[in-house]
Design a protein around this motif. Structure first.
Motif, mmCIF file in Angstrom:
data_model
loop_
_atom_site.group_PDB
_atom_site.id
_atom_site.type_symbol
_atom_site.label_atom_id
_atom_site.label_comp_id
_atom_site.label_asym_id
_atom_site.label_seq_id
_atom_site.Cartn_x
_atom_site.Cartn_y
_atom_site.Cartn_z
ATOM 1 N N PHE A 1 -12.739 -0.058 -10.799
ATOM 2 C CA PHE A 1 -12.702 -1.503 -11.058
ATOM 3 C C PHE A 1 -13.304 -1.863 -12.411
ATOM 4 C CE2 PHE A 1 -12.332 -1.752 -6.375
ATOM 5 C CZ PHE A 1 -11.226 -2.597 -6.298
ATOM 6 N N PHE A 2 -14.187 -0.991 -12.904
ATOM 7 C CA PHE A 2 -14.843 -1.252 -14.183
ATOM 8 C C PHE A 2 -14.244 -0.442 -15.324
ATOM 9 C CE2 PHE A 2 -17.984 -2.338 -10.949
ATOM 10 C CZ PHE A 2 -18.360 -3.617 -11.359
ATOM 11 N N LEU B 1 -14.247 2.709 -16.059
ATOM 12 C CA LEU B 1 -15.129 3.713 -16.658
ATOM 13 C C LEU B 1 -14.494 5.092 -16.456
ATOM 14 C CD1 LEU B 1 -18.538 2.282 -15.366
ATOM 15 C CD2 LEU B 1 -17.582 2.080 -17.671
ATOM 16 N N SER B 2 -13.472 5.366 -17.237
ATOM 17 C CA SER B 2 -12.635 6.542 -17.011
ATOM 18 C C SER B 2 -13.373 7.866 -17.223
ATOM 19 C CB SER B 2 -11.401 6.483 -17.910
ATOM 20 O OG SER B 2 -11.794 6.411 -19.268
ATOM 21 N N LYS B 3 -14.286 7.930 -18.206
ATOM 22 C CA LYS B 3 -14.983 9.195 -18.472
ATOM 23 C C LYS B 3 -15.887 9.570 -17.299
ATOM 24 C CE LYS B 3 -14.883 9.014 -23.520
ATOM 25 N NZ LYS B 3 -15.688 8.982 -24.767
ATOM 26 N N LEU B 4 -16.633 8.599 -16.783
ATOM 27 C CA LEU B 4 -17.495 8.860 -15.639
ATOM 28 C C LEU B 4 -16.668 9.133 -14.385
ATOM 29 C CD1 LEU B 4 -20.409 9.084 -14.800
ATOM 30 C CD2 LEU B 4 -20.454 6.613 -14.401
ATOM 31 N N TYR B 5 -15.542 8.439 -14.269
ATOM 32 C CA TYR B 5 -14.602 8.637 -13.156
ATOM 33 C C TYR B 5 -14.136 10.094 -13.122
ATOM 34 C CZ TYR B 5 -10.404 7.605 -10.284
ATOM 35 O OH TYR B 5 -9.434 7.578 -9.305
ATOM 36 N N PHE B 6 -13.744 10.618 -14.284
ATOM 37 C CA PHE B 6 -13.258 11.993 -14.367
ATOM 38 C C PHE B 6 -14.385 12.991 -14.111
ATOM 39 C CE2 PHE B 6 -11.857 15.772 -16.878
ATOM 40 C CZ PHE B 6 -10.734 16.057 -16.133
ATOM 41 N N THR B 7 -15.619 12.662 -14.554
ATOM 42 C CA THR B 7 -16.767 13.535 -14.321
ATOM 43 C C THR B 7 -17.040 13.683 -12.828
ATOM 44 O OG1 THR B 7 -17.766 12.907 -16.433
ATOM 45 C CG2 THR B 7 -19.224 13.869 -14.778
ATOM 46 N N ILE B 8 -16.968 12.571 -12.102
ATOM 47 C CA ILE B 8 -17.180 12.616 -10.654
ATOM 48 C C ILE B 8 -16.085 13.441 -9.988
ATOM 49 C CG2 ILE B 8 -17.184 11.215 -8.543
ATOM 50 C CD1 ILE B 8 -18.536 9.023 -10.169
ATOM 51 N N PHE B 9 -14.844 13.267 -10.453
ATOM 52 C CA PHE B 9 -13.735 14.050 -9.902
ATOM 53 C C PHE B 9 -13.983 15.546 -10.080
ATOM 54 C CE2 PHE B 9 -9.780 16.328 -10.935
ATOM 55 C CZ PHE B 9 -9.173 16.285 -9.687
ATOM 56 N N LEU B 10 -14.405 15.957 -11.264
ATOM 57 C CA LEU B 10 -14.686 17.379 -11.512
ATOM 58 C C LEU B 10 -15.820 17.877 -10.621
ATOM 59 C CD1 LEU B 10 -14.449 17.748 -15.410
ATOM 60 C CD2 LEU B 10 -12.847 18.587 -13.697
#
Length: 218
Positions: free
Chosen positions: A185-186, A188-197
């Motif tokens: 919703f915010f 924050l794609s870089k943090l989103y991808f970090t959590i995915f990894l």
């Protein structure tokens, strides 16, 4: 040998209707599409890739339809397909997400093509995060197979490793999915991808450590 005739249910029919809906959307709006249609966006939600009108209208739906067919074929030919049937919630979630995602992707593509502006990152990332929450909820019940779940050399070789890895992954994926949903919703794609990894690495490393522990004592 007793033959089992699988009847086509209402949900089967609805599934395949959804699989062709992207083509119908494209046919309706085809005349309004430009020669070059936006089909890729950067982390800043700015278009950074285009496709021809025909590719956007019919090439992308064709690929997604192929994926819808492929997932069903894989589940049918899996040597451990009985275990997939026992993991029916997980099986249905993955099947249906493919066709729902196909419709969502085509709606985004067509609306962008006719000039509407919206946050593509949120529209895509939030449903994907929700998928991980749903998968995490049922992952601990997933039985050993070759098509569904966390398929690593150590999980496929050892049923106990498979079960313990999927129990941990269930908690990790649910927690990570909720975080990804908030971040979506915010934008924050870089943090989103970090959590995915992190969600991928934690069960994988845990599975390997189980394997090492078991073999070091043998």
């Amino acid at each position: 040998m007793k033959k089992t005739n699988k009847k086509l249910t209402f949900w089967d029919i609805l599934y395949w209707i959804l699989a062709v809906v992207p083509f119908l959307i494209s046919l309706i709006f085809y005349s309004r599409l430009p020669d070059q249609v936006p089909t890729h966006w950067g982390a800043d939600n700015v278009v950074n890739g285009y496709s021809s009108r025909n590719m956007a209208a019919f090439g992308i739906p064709a690929f997604m339809f192929f994926m819808a067919v492929l997932v069903n074929v894989l589940y049918r030919i899996d040597p451990k397909r009985e275990n997939i049937s026992r993991s029916k919630e997980l099986k249905q979630i993955t099947r249906w997400f493919v066709v729902i995602l196909a419709v969502l992707v085509q709606v985004i593509t067509i609306l962008s093509g006719i000039g509407l502006s919206f946050n593509v990152g949120t529209v895509i990332s939030v449903p994907i995060a929700f998928l991980f929450v749903a998968l995490g909820n049922y992952l601990p019940k997933c039985r050993q197979n070759y098509s569904l779940g966390i398929k690593l050399p150590w999980t496929l070789a050892d049923e106990d490793n498979w079960n313990r890895t999927h129990r941990l992954a269930g908690y990790v994926w649910m927690a990570g999915g909720f975080l990804m949903m908030i971040l979506g919703f915010f934008n924050l794609s870089k943090l989103y991808f970090t959590i995915f990894l992190t969600m991928v690495l934690i069960p994988s490393v845990y599975s390997y450590l189980l394997y090492r522990k078991k073999n070091s004592g043998s």
